[in-house]
Structure formats: C-alpha cells, structure tokens
Write an enzyme that holds these catalytic residues in place. Sequence first.
Site, PDB file in Angstrom:
ATOM      1  N   TYR A 100      38.261  39.177  34.156  1.00 64.21           N
ATOM      2  CA  TYR A 100      38.530  38.384  35.366  1.00 64.21           C
ATOM      3  C   TYR A 100      37.232  38.154  36.142  1.00 64.21           C
ATOM      4  CZ  TYR A 100      41.094  36.983  39.610  1.00 64.21           C
ATOM      5  OH  TYR A 100      41.589  36.299  40.698  1.00 64.21           O
ATOM      6  N   SER A 102      37.268  33.403  43.311  1.00 66.53           N
ATOM      7  CA  SER A 102      37.790  34.653  43.863  1.00 66.53           C
ATOM      8  C   SER A 102      36.641  35.392  44.528  1.00 66.53           C
ATOM      9  CB  SER A 102      38.337  35.510  42.711  1.00 66.53           C
ATOM     10  OG  SER A 102      38.615  36.822  43.136  1.00 66.53           O
TER      11      SER A 102
END
Length: 257
Positions: free
Chosen positions: A152, A139
């Site tokens: 995350y 990401s």
Amino acid sequence: MQLAGKRAIVTGSNSGIGLGIARELARAGASVVINSFTDAPEDHELAATLARETGADVRYIQADMSKPEECRALVAQAGGCDILINNAGIQHVARIEEFPGEKWDAIIAINLSSAFHTSAAALPGMYAAGWGRVINIASAHGLTASPFKSAYVAAKHGVVGLTKTTALEAAGKGVTCNAICPGYVLTPIVEKQIPDQMKTHNMDRETVIKEVMLSRQPSGAFATVEQMGGTAVFLCSDAAAQITGTTISVDGGWTAL
Ligand code: NAD
C-alpha cells in the site's frame, strides 16, 4: 452550477471516499460515472439514487481496476471525461516476509497501475478540449510509511510520483493533476482493519480507534468523505487552475508530525 457541463468518472465509487466524491461532484452539477467491479443491482440503484438526490446525470459502469484493458474500456465506455478521479483501492496488512505475492500484485494493480491506464485513456480528450482535471486519491501513506503496509505504501508513493509526471506532461494544456492524501477516514477499508488490530494489540474497538489509528492524527478525529468531496470540487474550480503536480493532505495534521 460550478461544474455544469463537465463529465466526471470516479473509479471505485460504490462506497466510501469514491462515493463521497461522486456525490459532491454531482451536487456541483457534473455528470458522473460511478464504478466498481461488482455490477450488482445495488450499484445501478446507487447511481439512480445519486441522480435523484442531486439532479445530475449519474450512471454506473462496471470495470475491474485490476485489469488494464478494463481501466481503458471504462473511459471509452463513458465517452471520455473532463474530470478523472482515480480512487479505487484495496489494502492488506502483513509483515513483508509473510506478505502474499498475489496481494502485492493486486494492490499495485488496483491502487497504482489503474491510475496510469485510466489517465492514458482520458488525457487525449482533455488535451483536445483544453480543460481537464485528474485527481488521484493517494494517502498519508503516499508521503509517510507505516509497518506492515509495504504494498500500500509503495503503491501510494507511486501514485504521488505519477501525479507529478502527469502534471508536467499536461502543463500548459489546461489540464491539472493533483493528489489528495487523506489520513484516516472511517470507510469500509478502515473498518476491515479494526478486528485485526484488536487481535494484534489485544485492545477493544474504541481503544484501537483512539490509540492505534487516531494516534497518528493530531486532530484526534477521522476525516470525512464529504471533506474529500469538497477538496475534489475545489481542485476542479478556477481557483485551482494553477495548482498542479502537488499533494493536498486532508489528514488532521498527520504528515505535519
Ligand atoms: P472503500 O473500501 O470504501 O472503497 C474502495 C472502493 O474501491 C470501493 O468502491 C470498491 O468497490 C472499489 N474497488 C476495489 N477493488 C476494485 C476493483 N478491482 N475494481 C474497481 N473498483 C474496485 O475504501 P475507501 O476508504 O473509500 O478508499 C478509497 C480510496 O481512498 C482508496 O484508494 C484508499 O487507498 C484511499 N484512502 C483511504 C483512506 C481511509 O482512511 N479510508 C485513507 C487514505 C487513502
């Protein structure tokens, strides 16, 4: 067909980016295993639809990526693979002091540890074949941080580190490992964040999308699942045989800021 004869596994692929990548791999001629933890009739129908759409061999295998033994069993049940896409992921948004411990554990297990377990199970077969591609879906949050996404961001930075180590161990064996780092892509994981962001910022949906989400993305547009699939197919090509241990951002300029 560019990927004819290649066998791919895409973890977490009954929606969003995983499904987009599975579709593009199948369109390029690979046989594809799609996966989720749900084992619903729709999951099997989805595999059949993809097979019809693309003419490729597509099947569904259930495995819960939060469980190490199921990650390894997925690879075994598929009979190994030439292309491994570690894509399964979840999100939770909260301040560190309010972040539930079990959510931290689940995010680290699904977003990071699963990639270690599937890679450990898949790499020996790739080494034996002298060809393989491991593609980890990290990401923009594998390269930069945002507040309230501690687990995350930690998991995705971990995925980038795992990618580099995998690449070094695989170097010279015909096997590459890279990470794709998407910016915002409008999939269910992002949809689920919109109501919370509307509450937190007291904004309507369109304003949250424009001013909170896409403010990080200089292009002002979401990236698409088709673009993630196209990037994965490129990383499987001969042109990418010497690309390894790196990150490819598909983020509309987010990480250039
Ligand atoms: P999504 O919610 O549509 O997809 C997540 C997938 O993971 C689903 O197929 C779901 O079934 C699967 N999954 C969740 N828990 C699982 C488990 N325990 N076992 C097996 N499968 C499980 O979201 P998405 O946006 O397509 O996310 C896919 C990946 O892309 C994730 O790793 C996510 O972090 C990453 N990513 C997404 C964005 C974005 O903006 N959408 C941006 C950067 C990175």
